[in-house]
Design a protein around this motif. Structure first.
Motif, mmCIF file in Angstrom:
data_model
loop_
_atom_site.group_PDB
_atom_site.id
_atom_site.type_symbol
_atom_site.label_atom_id
_atom_site.label_comp_id
_atom_site.label_asym_id
_atom_site.label_seq_id
_atom_site.Cartn_x
_atom_site.Cartn_y
_atom_site.Cartn_z
ATOM 1 N N SER A 134 -10.677 1.311 1.399
ATOM 2 C CA SER A 134 -10.076 2.636 1.270
ATOM 3 C C SER A 134 -8.675 2.660 1.882
ATOM 4 C CB SER A 134 -10.963 3.705 1.905
ATOM 5 O OG SER A 134 -11.102 3.489 3.288
ATOM 6 N N GLY A 135 -8.470 1.921 2.966
ATOM 7 C CA GLY A 135 -7.139 1.837 3.564
ATOM 8 C C GLY A 135 -6.117 1.255 2.605
ATOM 9 N N ARG A 136 -6.510 0.200 1.904
ATOM 10 C CA ARG A 136 -5.606 -0.410 0.908
ATOM 11 C C ARG A 136 -5.340 0.544 -0.249
ATOM 12 N NH1 ARG A 136 -8.718 -5.026 2.188
ATOM 13 N NH2 ARG A 136 -9.942 -4.810 0.291
ATOM 14 N N ALA A 137 -6.378 1.270 -0.689
ATOM 15 C CA ALA A 137 -6.214 2.208 -1.801
ATOM 16 C C ALA A 137 -5.264 3.336 -1.427
ATOM 17 C CB ALA A 137 -7.572 2.763 -2.217
ATOM 18 N N PHE A 138 -5.405 3.889 -0.222
ATOM 19 C CA PHE A 138 -4.511 4.960 0.214
ATOM 20 C C PHE A 138 -3.079 4.451 0.363
ATOM 21 C CE2 PHE A 138 -8.297 7.387 1.155
ATOM 22 C CZ PHE A 138 -7.887 8.684 0.921
ATOM 23 N N ALA A 139 -2.893 3.263 0.900
ATOM 24 C CA ALA A 139 -1.544 2.708 1.060
ATOM 25 C C ALA A 139 -0.883 2.490 -0.302
ATOM 26 C CB ALA A 139 -1.604 1.394 1.847
ATOM 27 N N ALA A 140 -1.659 1.993 -1.264
ATOM 28 C CA ALA A 140 -1.119 1.770 -2.612
ATOM 29 C C ALA A 140 -0.767 3.095 -3.277
ATOM 30 C CB ALA A 140 -2.130 0.992 -3.453
ATOM 31 N N ALA A 141 -1.610 4.107 -3.117
ATOM 32 C CA ALA A 141 -1.330 5.419 -3.709
ATOM 33 C C ALA A 141 -0.074 6.029 -3.092
ATOM 34 C CB ALA A 141 -2.527 6.340 -3.508
ATOM 35 N N ARG A 142 0.067 5.884 -1.789
ATOM 36 C CA ARG A 142 1.243 6.399 -1.087
ATOM 37 C C ARG A 142 2.513 5.747 -1.631
ATOM 38 N NH1 ARG A 142 4.258 4.657 2.952
ATOM 39 N NH2 ARG A 142 5.179 6.128 4.386
ATOM 40 N N GLN A 143 2.475 4.435 -1.807
ATOM 41 C CA GLN A 143 3.635 3.711 -2.333
ATOM 42 C C GLN A 143 3.959 4.146 -3.758
ATOM 43 O OE1 GLN A 143 4.885 2.714 0.743
ATOM 44 N NE2 GLN A 143 5.923 1.465 -0.760
ATOM 45 N N ARG A 144 2.927 4.375 -4.585
ATOM 46 C CA ARG A 144 3.167 4.826 -5.961
ATOM 47 C C ARG A 144 3.833 6.200 -5.975
ATOM 48 N NH1 ARG A 144 -1.970 2.718 -6.778
ATOM 49 N NH2 ARG A 144 -2.881 4.811 -6.860
ATOM 50 N N VAL A 145 3.383 7.092 -5.111
ATOM 51 C CA VAL A 145 3.975 8.433 -5.052
ATOM 52 C C VAL A 145 5.441 8.339 -4.641
ATOM 53 C CG1 VAL A 145 3.931 10.642 -3.831
ATOM 54 C CG2 VAL A 145 1.801 9.629 -4.650
ATOM 55 N N LEU A 146 5.732 7.592 -3.579
ATOM 56 C CA LEU A 146 7.121 7.446 -3.132
ATOM 57 C C LEU A 146 7.976 6.783 -4.213
ATOM 58 C CD1 LEU A 146 6.534 6.390 0.586
ATOM 59 C CD2 LEU A 146 7.473 8.570 -0.235
ATOM 60 N N ALA A 147 7.433 5.788 -4.884
ATOM 61 C CA ALA A 147 8.183 5.096 -5.946
ATOM 62 C C ALA A 147 8.483 6.023 -7.121
ATOM 63 C CB ALA A 147 7.415 3.870 -6.430
ATOM 64 N N SER A 148 7.664 7.057 -7.312
ATOM 65 C CA SER A 148 7.885 7.991 -8.417
ATOM 66 C C SER A 148 8.910 9.072 -8.046
ATOM 67 C CB SER A 148 6.563 8.647 -8.831
ATOM 68 O OG SER A 148 6.157 9.617 -7.878
ATOM 69 N N GLY A 149 9.430 9.018 -6.824
ATOM 70 C CA GLY A 149 10.452 9.966 -6.412
ATOM 71 C C GLY A 149 9.919 11.195 -5.704
ATOM 72 N N GLN A 150 8.640 11.230 -5.426
ATOM 73 C CA GLN A 150 8.033 12.375 -4.754
ATOM 74 C C GLN A 150 7.861 12.097 -3.266
ATOM 75 O OE1 GLN A 150 4.721 14.204 -7.135
ATOM 76 N NE2 GLN A 150 4.890 12.227 -8.181
ATOM 77 N N SER A 151 7.642 13.149 -2.503
ATOM 78 C CA SER A 151 7.403 13.002 -1.073
ATOM 79 C C SER A 151 5.901 12.969 -0.804
ATOM 80 C CB SER A 151 8.046 14.148 -0.303
ATOM 81 O OG SER A 151 7.458 15.379 -0.690
ATOM 82 N N VAL A 152 5.532 12.485 0.369
ATOM 83 C CA VAL A 152 4.132 12.475 0.788
ATOM 84 C C VAL A 152 4.008 13.187 2.132
ATOM 85 C CG1 VAL A 152 3.485 10.357 -0.435
ATOM 86 C CG2 VAL A 152 4.350 10.194 1.881
ATOM 87 N N LEU A 153 2.860 13.821 2.348
ATOM 88 C CA LEU A 153 2.540 14.423 3.634
ATOM 89 C C LEU A 153 1.603 13.492 4.363
ATOM 90 C CD1 LEU A 153 1.920 18.180 2.782
ATOM 91 C CD2 LEU A 153 3.798 17.225 4.095
ATOM 92 N N GLN A 154 1.858 13.292 5.627
ATOM 93 C CA GLN A 154 0.998 12.424 6.414
ATOM 94 C C GLN A 154 1.027 12.890 7.858
ATOM 95 O OE1 GLN A 154 3.135 8.888 5.378
ATOM 96 N NE2 GLN A 154 4.311 8.885 7.264
#
Length: 73
Positions: free
Chosen positions: A17-37
């Protein structure tokens, strides 16, 4: 499925799950969007350019020992 099979799968869950969340976070940032953490006791918005903005101060995280059962009222 045996009890041993279930325990094996459960033990792998945190890493997977840690790897999945990290990959999703990177995809969101790569798409030009921000993430909340969370960062300690802060809720932080991170932008694709690496800039961070504190959105809110929150309660600090609660450290819980593995296997502990929490009841939320």
């Amino acid at each position: 499925m045996s009890e041993q099979d279930i325990q094996t799968l459960e033990s792998q869950f945190p890493a997977i799950s840690g790897r999945a969340f990290a990959a999703a976070r990177q995809r969101v940032l790569a798409s030009g969007q921000s993430v909340l953490q969370t960062e300690g006791s802060r809720l932080v918005r991170e932008y694709p350019d690496g800039r961070k903005e504190v959105v809110k101060h929150i309660e600090p995280p609660i450290l819980v020992k593995s296997g502990t059962i929490l009841t939320i009222p």
